[in-house]
Design a protein around this motif. Structure first.
Motif, short mmCIF file in Angstrom:
data_model
loop_
_atom_site.label_atom_id
_atom_site.label_comp_id
_atom_site.label_asym_id
_atom_site.label_seq_id
_atom_site.Cartn_x
_atom_site.Cartn_y
_atom_site.Cartn_z
N ASP A 208 0.83 -1.21 0.00
CA ASP A 208 0.00 0.00 0.00
C ASP A 208 0.87 1.26 0.00
O ASP A 208 1.88 1.32 0.71
CB ASP A 208 -0.87 0.05 1.28
N LEU A 209 0.42 2.27 -0.76
CA LEU A 209 1.08 3.59 -0.68
C LEU A 209 0.31 4.42 0.33
O LEU A 209 -0.91 4.59 0.21
CB LEU A 209 1.05 4.29 -2.05
N GLU A 210 1.00 4.89 1.36
CA GLU A 210 0.35 5.60 2.46
C GLU A 210 0.36 7.10 2.19
O GLU A 210 1.42 7.72 2.13
CB GLU A 210 1.05 5.29 3.78
N VAL A 211 -0.84 7.66 2.06
CA VAL A 211 -0.97 9.10 1.80
C VAL A 211 -1.51 9.76 3.06
O VAL A 211 -2.51 9.31 3.63
CB VAL A 211 -1.95 9.32 0.61
N TYR A 212 -0.82 10.80 3.51
CA TYR A 212 -1.27 11.51 4.73
C TYR A 212 -2.39 12.49 4.37
O TYR A 212 -2.25 13.28 3.44
CB TYR A 212 -0.10 12.25 5.39
N GLY A 213 -3.49 12.40 5.10
CA GLY A 213 -4.62 13.31 4.88
C GLY A 213 -5.29 13.03 3.54
O GLY A 213 -5.25 11.91 3.02
N ILE B 270 2.59 18.96 -8.24
CA ILE B 270 1.69 17.79 -8.34
C ILE B 270 1.10 17.51 -6.96
O ILE B 270 1.80 17.70 -5.95
CB ILE B 270 2.47 16.57 -8.92
N THR B 271 -0.15 17.08 -6.91
CA THR B 271 -0.71 16.70 -5.60
C THR B 271 -0.10 15.35 -5.21
O THR B 271 0.28 14.54 -6.08
CB THR B 271 -2.24 16.57 -5.63
N VAL B 272 -0.07 15.10 -3.92
CA VAL B 272 0.51 13.85 -3.43
C VAL B 272 -0.31 12.65 -3.91
O VAL B 272 0.25 11.61 -4.28
CB VAL B 272 0.63 13.89 -1.88
N ILE B 273 -1.62 12.83 -4.00
CA ILE B 273 -2.47 11.71 -4.46
C ILE B 273 -2.19 11.41 -5.94
O ILE B 273 -2.07 10.24 -6.33
CB ILE B 273 -3.97 11.99 -4.19
N ASP B 274 -2.02 12.46 -6.76
CA ASP B 274 -1.71 12.22 -8.18
C ASP B 274 -0.33 11.61 -8.34
O ASP B 274 -0.10 10.79 -9.23
CB ASP B 274 -1.80 13.53 -8.98
N LEU B 275 0.59 12.01 -7.46
CA LEU B 275 1.93 11.44 -7.49
C LEU B 275 1.87 9.93 -7.22
O LEU B 275 2.49 9.12 -7.92
CB LEU B 275 2.80 12.14 -6.43
#
Ligand code: NAD
Length: 323
Positions: A210-215, A253-258
């Motif tokens: 899993d890629l962990e995205v904060y917020g 770039i947004t972190v989610i798009d990254l």
């Protein structure tokens, strides 16, 4: 220790940026000897394995906080480049006192050495000095929005103090200097587990974890490939520019798009999960590089796709246990 015609010192030269920078200096800079000082708190001699074999390079394991133990005062340096500082948020939170000492006592020690040598001083500062910015994109004249007692304060305030210290040596002693405000930079030789976004996402994607995205992941980052950053630092070192200067890649770039982009590019089956947002995590991060374009004729050239490919190749090798 012998004195050389033209000697350079890179503090933190066994780290991620410092090792790329040292290699580029040996290749492109007119110098007789390059000294690398590093206490290996986050760096590794593996990063400079190729350089250590060169007779032009001398590696000294040591701490800039205790620079007097290293007998460097007999050497006349033309340039001192300070890239010594823990830079991973996970590690600087664990080693908060060491981070503050390195950014204060360590900087004083290197500045005294630069002063006695008459060396030009290049200091690695950071976009973190802008904190969670209220001005976007961030320009050098913006003072920042930093929490002096927050979870990142040991790093952000050490860097702000470092900038003030270097500036005072310029005003008082006429030191030639530049403060490189580095925005998120990535590439091979980053610590695999250092907790920064690119090693986290790339290693997770390579292992289908899993890629962990904060917020919500809508916070933005601007990612600069390391060779682009190093070419800017080389130009800055050779220039006479004095003052703070942003170096980074303005593509935001947004972190989610990254995370999505990395999963797709690496053909991974990883999923994205959201964790609770981090305190004082900047919402927006993007350099205004007008000044660097003007005074250095510099701008980044490497696309994210190319940089990601080179970085993932490196982490694949590390994951496979090869050198
Ligand atoms: N990578 C980035 O995106 C980024 C962004 C902004 C600023 N910077 C700055 O660039 C510099 C290099 O960062 P990096 O990403 O290569 O991190 P890194 O952790 O890979 O490198 C830092 C190096 O400094 C050494 N070091 C730390 N404290 C020391 C001390 N007291 N004495 C001697 N050596 C010491 C470490 O062992 C390591 O080799 C740092 O000053 C960092 O704050 C980096």
């Amino acid at each position: 220790m012998a004195s050389f015609l033209k000697s350079l010192l890179v503090a933190g030269g066994a780290g991620f940026i410092g090792s790329h920078l040292s290699a580029a200096l040996v290749e492109n800079f007119d110098c007789d000897k390059l000294f690398i000082v590093d206490n290996l708190v986050t760096g590794s001699v593996d990063n400079i394995g190729d350089l250590i074999g060169s007779e032009k390079v001398e590696f000294i394991e040591g701490d800039i906080v205790e620079l007097d133990k290293l007998s460097l005062e007999t050497i006349k340096f033309s340039h001192i480049l300070n890239f010594a500082s823990i830079a991973s948020p996970k590690t600087y939170a664990e080693k908060s006192i060491e981070t503050l000492q390195t950014g204060s006592l360590g900087v004083f020690n290197l500045l005294d050495l630069a002063k006695s040598s008459g060396a030009r001083f290049i200091h690695a500062s950071t976009s973190e000095i802008y904190g969670d910015p209220m001005v976007h994109p961030q320009i050098e004249t913006y003072y920042g929005n930093v929490n002096s007692v927050g979870p990142r304060s040991m790093y952000d305030e050490a860097k702000r103090f470092g900038e003030a210290t270097v500036t005072a040596y310029h005003s008082k002693f006429g030191l030639s200097y530049a403060l490189v405000r580095i925005f998120n930079t990535y590439g091979p030789k980053m610590g695999q587990n250092d907790g920064r976004v690119i090693p986290n996402f790339v290693n997770a994607a390579l292992n289908n974890l899993d890629l962990e995205v904060y917020g919500d992941g809508l916070q933005t980052r601007s990612l600069c490939y390391v060779s682009d950053l190093v070419s800017g630092i080389l130009k800055l070192t050779q220039s006479e520019f004095c003052g703070p200067i942003n170096l980074g890649n303005p593509s935001e770039i947004t972190v989610i798009d990254l995370a999505k982009k990395i999963i797709k590019s690496l053909d991974s089956t990883s999923k994205i999960i959201h964790l609770e947002g981090l305190a004082d995590d900047p919402r927006q991060r993007c350099p205004d590089i007008t000044l660097a374009k003007k005074v250095l004729n510099w701008e980044p050239e490497i696309s994210f796709e190319t940089g990601l490919l080179k970085t993932s190749e490196y982490f694949k090798l590390i994951n496979s246990g090869a050198d």
